[in-house]
Scaffold this motif. Sequence first.
Motif, PDB file in Angstrom:
ATOM      1  N   SER A  58       0.435  -1.139  -0.102  1.00  0.00           N
ATOM      2  CA  SER A  58       0.137  -0.120   0.262  1.00  0.00           C
ATOM      3  C   SER A  58       1.245   0.931  -0.263  1.00  0.00           C
ATOM      4  O   SER A  58       2.144   1.115   0.280  1.00  0.00           O
ATOM      5  CB  SER A  58      -0.747   0.127   0.925  1.00  0.00           C
ATOM      6  OG  SER A  58      -0.360   0.426   2.005  1.00  0.00           O
ATOM      7  N   HIS A  59       0.669   1.871  -0.686  1.00  0.00           N
ATOM      8  CA  HIS A  59       1.105   3.470   0.049  1.00  0.00           C
ATOM      9  C   HIS A  59      -0.191   4.844   0.032  1.00  0.00           C
ATOM     10  O   HIS A  59      -0.967   4.365   0.181  1.00  0.00           O
ATOM     11  CB  HIS A  59       1.470   4.156  -1.835  1.00  0.00           C
ATOM     12  CG  HIS A  59       1.267   5.179  -2.794  1.00  0.00           C
ATOM     13  ND1 HIS A  59       0.718   5.954  -2.267  1.00  0.00           N
ATOM     14  CD2 HIS A  59      -0.836   4.409  -2.878  1.00  0.00           C
ATOM     15  CE1 HIS A  59      -0.423   6.951  -3.572  1.00  0.00           C
ATOM     16  NE2 HIS A  59      -1.084   5.606  -3.576  1.00  0.00           N
ATOM     17  N   PHE A  60       0.244   5.643   0.530  1.00  0.00           N
ATOM     18  CA  PHE A  60      -0.298   6.266   1.321  1.00  0.00           C
ATOM     19  C   PHE A  60       0.312   7.587   1.415  1.00  0.00           C
ATOM     20  O   PHE A  60       1.531   8.446   2.079  1.00  0.00           O
ATOM     21  CB  PHE A  60      -0.955   6.609   2.696  1.00  0.00           C
ATOM     22  CG  PHE A  60      -1.272   7.883   3.471  1.00  0.00           C
ATOM     23  CD1 PHE A  60      -2.700   7.467   3.072  1.00  0.00           C
ATOM     24  CD2 PHE A  60      -0.909   8.903   4.398  1.00  0.00           C
ATOM     25  CE1 PHE A  60      -3.401   8.111   3.662  1.00  0.00           C
ATOM     26  CE2 PHE A  60      -1.691   9.726   4.562  1.00  0.00           C
ATOM     27  CZ  PHE A  60      -3.196   9.739   4.217  1.00  0.00           C
ATOM     28  N   HIS A  61      -0.341   9.152   0.196  1.00  0.00           N
ATOM     29  CA  HIS A  61       0.015  10.497  -0.406  1.00  0.00           C
ATOM     30  C   HIS A  61      -0.901  11.312   0.378  1.00  0.00           C
ATOM     31  O   HIS A  61      -1.393  11.274  -0.704  1.00  0.00           O
ATOM     32  CB  HIS A  61       0.715  10.348  -1.448  1.00  0.00           C
ATOM     33  CG  HIS A  61       1.773  11.238  -1.917  1.00  0.00           C
ATOM     34  ND1 HIS A  61       3.341  11.267  -2.281  1.00  0.00           N
ATOM     35  CD2 HIS A  61       1.549  12.884  -1.336  1.00  0.00           C
ATOM     36  CE1 HIS A  61       3.258  12.697  -2.713  1.00  0.00           C
ATOM     37  NE2 HIS A  61       2.607  13.388  -1.521  1.00  0.00           N
ATOM     38  N   GLU A  62      -0.608  11.643   0.893  1.00  0.00           N
ATOM     39  CA  GLU A  62      -1.856  12.937   0.776  1.00  0.00           C
ATOM     40  C   GLU A  62      -2.104  13.598  -0.107  1.00  0.00           C
ATOM     41  O   GLU A  62      -1.388  14.120  -0.653  1.00  0.00           O
ATOM     42  CB  GLU A  62      -1.721  14.175   2.196  1.00  0.00           C
ATOM     43  CG  GLU A  62      -3.499  14.365   2.883  1.00  0.00           C
ATOM     44  CD  GLU A  62      -4.071  13.881   3.347  1.00  0.00           C
ATOM     45  OE1 GLU A  62      -5.147  12.560   2.681  1.00  0.00           O
ATOM     46  OE2 GLU A  62      -4.023  13.433   4.601  1.00  0.00           O
ATOM     47  N   GLY A  63      -3.697  13.833  -1.135  1.00  0.00           N
ATOM     48  CA  GLY A  63      -3.738  14.452  -1.902  1.00  0.00           C
ATOM     49  C   GLY A  63      -3.506  14.050  -3.350  1.00  0.00           C
ATOM     50  O   GLY A  63      -3.425  14.428  -4.665  1.00  0.00           O
ATOM     51  N   LEU A  64      -2.770  12.689  -3.029  1.00  0.00           N
ATOM     52  CA  LEU A  64      -2.404  11.885  -4.213  1.00  0.00           C
ATOM     53  C   LEU A  64      -3.329  10.499  -3.778  1.00  0.00           C
ATOM     54  O   LEU A  64      -3.171   9.932  -3.715  1.00  0.00           O
ATOM     55  CB  LEU A  64      -1.147  11.640  -4.787  1.00  0.00           C
ATOM     56  CG  LEU A  64      -0.417  10.283  -5.443  1.00  0.00           C
ATOM     57  CD1 LEU A  64      -0.667  11.642  -6.675  1.00  0.00           C
ATOM     58  CD2 LEU A  64       0.812   9.440  -5.495  1.00  0.00           C
ATOM     59  N   GLU A  65      -3.842  10.660  -4.450  1.00  0.00           N
ATOM     60  CA  GLU A  65      -5.694   9.494  -4.915  1.00  0.00           C
ATOM     61  C   GLU A  65      -4.895   7.924  -5.594  1.00  0.00           C
ATOM     62  O   GLU A  65      -5.728   7.496  -5.310  1.00  0.00           O
ATOM     63  CB  GLU A  65      -6.940   9.967  -5.590  1.00  0.00           C
ATOM     64  CG  GLU A  65      -7.533  11.078  -4.720  1.00  0.00           C
ATOM     65  CD  GLU A  65      -8.795  11.608  -4.899  1.00  0.00           C
ATOM     66  OE1 GLU A  65      -9.192  11.077  -5.585  1.00  0.00           O
ATOM     67  OE2 GLU A  65      -9.765  12.086  -4.552  1.00  0.00           O
ATOM     68  N   GLU A  66      -3.869   8.042  -5.836  1.00  0.00           N
ATOM     69  CA  GLU A  66      -4.038   7.260  -7.454  1.00  0.00           C
ATOM     70  C   GLU A  66      -2.563   7.234  -7.518  1.00  0.00           C
ATOM     71  O   GLU A  66      -1.808   8.042  -7.851  1.00  0.00           O
ATOM     72  CB  GLU A  66      -4.731   7.189  -8.409  1.00  0.00           C
ATOM     73  CG  GLU A  66      -4.234   5.607  -9.675  1.00  0.00           C
ATOM     74  CD  GLU A  66      -5.099   5.686 -10.159  1.00  0.00           C
ATOM     75  OE1 GLU A  66      -4.232   4.922 -11.793  1.00  0.00           O
ATOM     76  OE2 GLU A  66      -6.619   5.406 -10.095  1.00  0.00           O
ATOM     77  N   PHE A  67      -1.428   6.491  -6.833  1.00  0.00           N
ATOM     78  CA  PHE A  67      -0.117   6.161  -7.317  1.00  0.00           C
ATOM     79  C   PHE A  67      -0.367   5.574  -9.015  1.00  0.00           C
ATOM     80  O   PHE A  67      -0.531   5.302  -9.202  1.00  0.00           O
ATOM     81  CB  PHE A  67       0.271   5.249  -6.157  1.00  0.00           C
ATOM     82  CG  PHE A  67       1.694   5.308  -6.597  1.00  0.00           C
ATOM     83  CD1 PHE A  67       2.606   5.819  -5.906  1.00  0.00           C
ATOM     84  CD2 PHE A  67       2.849   4.390  -7.517  1.00  0.00           C
ATOM     85  CE1 PHE A  67       4.016   5.588  -5.914  1.00  0.00           C
ATOM     86  CE2 PHE A  67       4.028   4.423  -7.420  1.00  0.00           C
ATOM     87  CZ  PHE A  67       4.930   4.778  -6.642  1.00  0.00           C
ATOM     88  N   PRO A  68       0.852   6.652  -9.224  1.00  0.00           N
ATOM     89  CA  PRO A  68       0.448   6.931 -11.094  1.00  0.00           C
ATOM     90  C   PRO A  68       1.633   5.037 -11.223  1.00  0.00           C
ATOM     91  O   PRO A  68       2.635   4.836 -10.884  1.00  0.00           O
ATOM     92  CB  PRO A  68       2.497   7.561 -11.483  1.00  0.00           C
ATOM     93  CG  PRO A  68       2.078   8.358 -10.059  1.00  0.00           C
ATOM     94  CD  PRO A  68       1.721   8.006  -8.843  1.00  0.00           C
ATOM     95  N   ALA A  69       1.370   4.851 -12.143  1.00  0.00           N
ATOM     96  CA  ALA A  69       1.499   2.983 -12.494  1.00  0.00           C
ATOM     97  C   ALA A  69       2.256   3.610 -13.516  1.00  0.00           C
ATOM     98  O   ALA A  69       3.077   2.058 -12.814  1.00  0.00           O
ATOM     99  CB  ALA A  69       0.118   3.259 -13.595  1.00  0.00           C
ATOM    100  N   ALA A  70       3.250   4.603 -14.020  1.00  0.00           N
ATOM    101  CA  ALA A  70       4.857   4.260 -14.443  1.00  0.00           C
ATOM    102  C   ALA A  70       5.464   4.026 -13.115  1.00  0.00           C
ATOM    103  O   ALA A  70       6.439   3.735 -13.753  1.00  0.00           O
ATOM    104  CB  ALA A  70       4.211   5.675 -15.402  1.00  0.00           C
TER     105      ALA A  70
END
Length: 383
Positions: A58-70
């Motif tokens: 998992s990841h959690f980055h406030e404001g980044l709803e979807e971690f870039p697939a690239a």
Amino acid sequence: MTVGQTERAIEKVGDLAATSMDLASFWRSCTEVISAVVPHYWAPCFFTLDPASLLITSHFHEGLEEFPAAALAHEYYGDDVNKLIDIVRSPGGLSTIHEATDGDPSSSPRWQFNMTMGGDQELIARLRTKQGETWGALGLYREPGAPTFSEADKQFLRAIGPKLATGARRAMTVGEATDPESLEGPGLLVIDDAWEVCSATAGAEHWLSLLPDGDRRVGRLPSAVVAVAAHSLQRVTDRGLVTVAFSRVLADDGTWILLHGAPLSGDDRQRVAVIIEPAHPARIYPLLMSAYGLTEREREVVELVLTGYSTNEIATELFVSPLTVQNHLQNVFAKAGVRSRRDLVAKIYFTHYEPRFRDNEQRVLRDEPVRGGPIGGWGPGTQ
């Protein structure tokens, strides 16, 4: 910031780690403390890792709803510096992209991607408990022109790393315990020798609905249940002792389900009790391995490949020659349908971990607990 303030910040992270809260809340609370000590661009990027395989869950980055697939693809398929697996296995457990490139990150695809997101400097810190389990990693970034991360910054992050790891481990446990999907307990079926269901708990009906090729509406049990029931009726030793039949099945939703069967006594009818339950994370390792048909030694090699061991390190760990390791790897590649160890790790990740990773993103948006472990069965461990 004074030494006293830094020490109080370290204590605060420790206090948060000892508090029962879901993972997203834990990361948010820690962000406030970290931001006061180590200035950074935007928000920290927290990752959880499977401590057995060191793959991202998992990841959690406030404001980044979807971690870039690239970025995720580059992490497992790309050739670059400052990758999570390299940092979490390094002696210091912390690295900046400028240090990894001797001060010139311009040739790094990772840095080039970070720049498109507004981050020039990147610092990755390992989150490992004092007991030696790596539960995550923390990424901090700074915009172009900002001061480089100082030694004081790094010392602070190393000091809170074990506390963040402990808190993440606790939060994942809290999430699993409060997750409604995890509250489905084991189910029990009682089946006679004509494969008719004598009785069934509600939990059993739930798990039966997930098993392939069954249809309770027409009285057809999944073949896996029938197989375990039939096998269990034969599991009586010469001394009259009963042993439990055991099977693992990949369900329609991609999860692994365990079946246990044992014959019942008490009357003249032949009946068997079948217990159906979700696979515990500690039992996941053999599941996917059995799907690839690997030998025990090949399984050991794959486990070490996942955690970043080189051929020579694997040879030392298993007390075999590097040539023997290479032979095992070639067999594994053929069975898994890949051509390199990088392809092997990526295939395992995107087949069994990336679905959990994406599911957790949606769970955070719905204010649901983040779930640990892969989907579809993986994770070196013991049964």
